[in-house]
Write a protein that holds these residues in place. Structure first.
Motif, PDB file in Angstrom:
ATOM      1  N   MET A   1     -28.802  79.234  40.467  1.00  0.00           N
ATOM      2  CA  MET A   1     -27.832  78.328  41.083  1.00  0.00           C
ATOM      3  C   MET A   1     -26.839  79.106  41.947  1.00  0.00           C
ATOM      4  O   MET A   1     -26.599  80.295  41.725  1.00  0.00           O
ATOM      5  CB  MET A   1     -27.131  77.479  40.036  1.00  0.00           C
ATOM      6  CG  MET A   1     -26.101  78.178  39.177  1.00  0.00           C
ATOM      7  SD  MET A   1     -25.205  77.006  38.148  1.00  0.00           S
ATOM      8  CE  MET A   1     -25.769  77.494  36.530  1.00  0.00           C
ATOM      9  N   SER A   2     -26.271  78.421  42.915  1.00  0.00           N
ATOM     10  CA  SER A   2     -25.309  79.051  43.817  1.00  0.00           C
ATOM     11  C   SER A   2     -23.988  79.299  43.094  1.00  0.00           C
ATOM     12  O   SER A   2     -23.730  78.737  42.021  1.00  0.00           O
ATOM     13  CB  SER A   2     -25.070  78.142  45.033  1.00  0.00           C
ATOM     14  OG  SER A   2     -24.357  76.981  44.630  1.00  0.00           O
TER      15      SER A   2
ATOM     16  N   ASP B   1     -22.187  76.016  42.689  1.00  0.00           N
ATOM     17  CA  ASP B   1     -22.740  75.233  41.583  1.00  0.00           C
ATOM     18  C   ASP B   1     -22.301  75.808  40.228  1.00  0.00           C
ATOM     19  O   ASP B   1     -21.939  75.069  39.319  1.00  0.00           O
ATOM     20  CB  ASP B   1     -24.272  75.207  41.636  1.00  0.00           C
ATOM     21  CG  ASP B   1     -24.801  74.263  42.706  1.00  0.00           C
ATOM     22  OD1 ASP B   1     -24.010  73.500  43.285  1.00  0.00           O
ATOM     23  OD2 ASP B   1     -26.022  74.289  42.950  1.00  0.00           O
TER      24      ASP B   1
ATOM     25  N   TYR C   1     -31.047  70.246  37.413  1.00  0.00           N
ATOM     26  CA  TYR C   1     -31.141  71.294  38.435  1.00  0.00           C
ATOM     27  C   TYR C   1     -32.287  70.987  39.392  1.00  0.00           C
ATOM     28  O   TYR C   1     -33.324  70.478  38.972  1.00  0.00           O
ATOM     29  CB  TYR C   1     -31.356  72.660  37.771  1.00  0.00           C
ATOM     30  CG  TYR C   1     -30.159  73.067  36.938  1.00  0.00           C
ATOM     31  CD1 TYR C   1     -29.214  73.935  37.449  1.00  0.00           C
ATOM     32  CD2 TYR C   1     -29.957  72.533  35.672  1.00  0.00           C
ATOM     33  CE1 TYR C   1     -28.095  74.273  36.706  1.00  0.00           C
ATOM     34  CE2 TYR C   1     -28.840  72.865  34.927  1.00  0.00           C
ATOM     35  CZ  TYR C   1     -27.919  73.730  35.451  1.00  0.00           C
ATOM     36  OH  TYR C   1     -26.802  74.059  34.720  1.00  0.00           O
ATOM     37  N   PRO C   2     -32.149  71.357  40.674  1.00  0.00           N
ATOM     38  CA  PRO C   2     -33.131  70.978  41.693  1.00  0.00           C
ATOM     39  C   PRO C   2     -34.368  71.888  41.714  1.00  0.00           C
ATOM     40  O   PRO C   2     -34.728  72.448  42.745  1.00  0.00           O
ATOM     41  CB  PRO C   2     -32.330  71.106  42.992  1.00  0.00           C
ATOM     42  CG  PRO C   2     -31.393  72.238  42.714  1.00  0.00           C
ATOM     43  CD  PRO C   2     -31.013  72.080  41.260  1.00  0.00           C
TER      44      PRO C   2
ATOM     45  N   PRO D   1     -22.410  64.068  41.028  1.00  0.00           N
ATOM     46  CA  PRO D   1     -22.790  65.334  41.660  1.00  0.00           C
ATOM     47  C   PRO D   1     -21.935  66.471  41.107  1.00  0.00           C
ATOM     48  O   PRO D   1     -20.723  66.316  40.925  1.00  0.00           O
ATOM     49  CB  PRO D   1     -22.502  65.125  43.144  1.00  0.00           C
ATOM     50  CG  PRO D   1     -22.192  63.684  43.318  1.00  0.00           C
ATOM     51  CD  PRO D   1     -21.805  63.144  41.980  1.00  0.00           C
TER      52      PRO D   1
ATOM     53  N   GLU E   1     -22.999  71.751  44.788  1.00  0.00           N
ATOM     54  CA  GLU E   1     -23.754  71.326  45.974  1.00  0.00           C
ATOM     55  C   GLU E   1     -25.159  70.805  45.662  1.00  0.00           C
ATOM     56  O   GLU E   1     -25.748  70.109  46.475  1.00  0.00           O
ATOM     57  CB  GLU E   1     -23.830  72.474  46.987  1.00  0.00           C
ATOM     58  CG  GLU E   1     -24.451  73.732  46.428  1.00  0.00           C
ATOM     59  CD  GLU E   1     -24.320  74.924  47.355  1.00  0.00           C
ATOM     60  OE1 GLU E   1     -25.087  75.886  47.173  1.00  0.00           O
ATOM     61  OE2 GLU E   1     -23.470  74.898  48.261  1.00  0.00           O
ATOM     62  N   SER E   2     -25.708  71.087  44.465  1.00  0.00           N
ATOM     63  CA  SER E   2     -27.091  70.656  44.239  1.00  0.00           C
ATOM     64  C   SER E   2     -27.430  70.217  42.819  1.00  0.00           C
ATOM     65  O   SER E   2     -28.567  69.858  42.547  1.00  0.00           O
ATOM     66  CB  SER E   2     -28.045  71.780  44.656  1.00  0.00           C
ATOM     67  OG  SER E   2     -27.799  72.947  43.899  1.00  0.00           O
ATOM     68  N   ILE E   3     -26.475  70.219  41.906  1.00  0.00           N
ATOM     69  CA  ILE E   3     -26.726  69.775  40.538  1.00  0.00           C
ATOM     70  C   ILE E   3     -26.234  68.332  40.402  1.00  0.00           C
ATOM     71  O   ILE E   3     -25.265  67.934  41.047  1.00  0.00           O
ATOM     72  CB  ILE E   3     -25.984  70.677  39.528  1.00  0.00           C
ATOM     73  CG1 ILE E   3     -26.451  72.123  39.669  1.00  0.00           C
ATOM     74  CG2 ILE E   3     -26.195  70.192  38.103  1.00  0.00           C
ATOM     75  CD1 ILE E   3     -25.623  73.108  38.866  1.00  0.00           C
ATOM     76  N   VAL E   4     -26.913  67.566  39.560  1.00  0.00           N
ATOM     77  CA  VAL E   4     -26.492  66.194  39.293  1.00  0.00           C
ATOM     78  C   VAL E   4     -26.406  66.008  37.779  1.00  0.00           C
ATOM     79  O   VAL E   4     -27.338  66.355  37.050  1.00  0.00           O
ATOM     80  CB  VAL E   4     -27.486  65.170  39.887  1.00  0.00           C
ATOM     81  CG1 VAL E   4     -27.060  63.742  39.542  1.00  0.00           C
ATOM     82  CG2 VAL E   4     -27.597  65.344  41.391  1.00  0.00           C
TER      83      VAL E   4
END
Length: 195
Positions: free
Chosen positions: A34-35, A38, A150-151, A177, A180-183
């Motif tokens: 993850m970034s 994130d 996680y994407p 959210p 930037e990319s985890i839900v």
């Protein structure tokens, strides 16, 4: 009365195994990918969850994994986890001495967790512990499911949900959210009234 809350880090295809890469799964270590944004957003959510947790309920393997990483760690988050009562479901452990405030639950899991829900006031959070989660779902002991999603599609690894004797209907409570990319997906049993 306590509420059992399942809280999991999970891939898009339902894998919860080896997020840190410790187990050697071919596609393990996905949590580490993850970034920074994130990770910071995830940390805020998880820290707040720790603050709101009345007790932990985990299996033996999950307990040992967390204890080796958090029992002696410095900081406010680790301090909070030390004081949270931890209940370990295990048929092989007599005592849980690796981490403070830990108690082994032996005997029938359904009876033990039902009694625990009567004793604890607040959220009883279950991390990882795939087999335990499946048992709790099958016996209608779960009050909420939180999936930090996680994407990544991993294609292999142990999944949270697997073969069961009956299906479990859930209703969506929230979609949030994270970074930037985890839900964060939150569900409750469909059989329970919305609060």
């Amino acid at each position: 009365m306590g509420r059992v809350v399942v809280s999991e880090n999970i891939s898009l295809d339902g894998v919860i195994q080896d997020p840190t890469g410790d187990e050697g799964l071919a596609f393990g270590g996905w949590f580490q990918r993850m970034s920074d944004e994130d990770r910071a957003a995830w940390s805020e959510v998880e820290f707040q969850e720790a603050q709101n947790t009345a007790a932990w309920l985990v299996g033996r393997g999950t307990y040992s994994w967390f204890a080796t990483r958090w029992a002696d760690r410095p900081g406010e988050w680790a301090d909070r986890l030390r004081v949270v009562p931890k209940y370990v479901v295990s048929s092989t452990m007599d005592e849980a001495t690796e981490w403070s405030n830990s108690t082994v639950l032996k005997g029938d899991v359904v009876q033990e967790v039902t009694a625990l829900k009567e004793r604890v006031d607040g959220d009883i959070v279950v991390y990882s512990s795939r087999r335990l989660v499946r048992t709790l779902l099958e016996h209608d002991l779960v009050d909420e499911v939180r999936l930090m999603t996680y994407p990544f599609v991993l294609g292999d690894g142990d999944r949270l949900f697997g073969a069961a004797e009956q299906s479990t209907a859930l209703r969506r409570v929230a979609v949030r959210p994270i970074g930037e990319s985890i839900v964060l997906l939150t569900y409750a049993p469909a059989s329970r009234q919305a609060a």
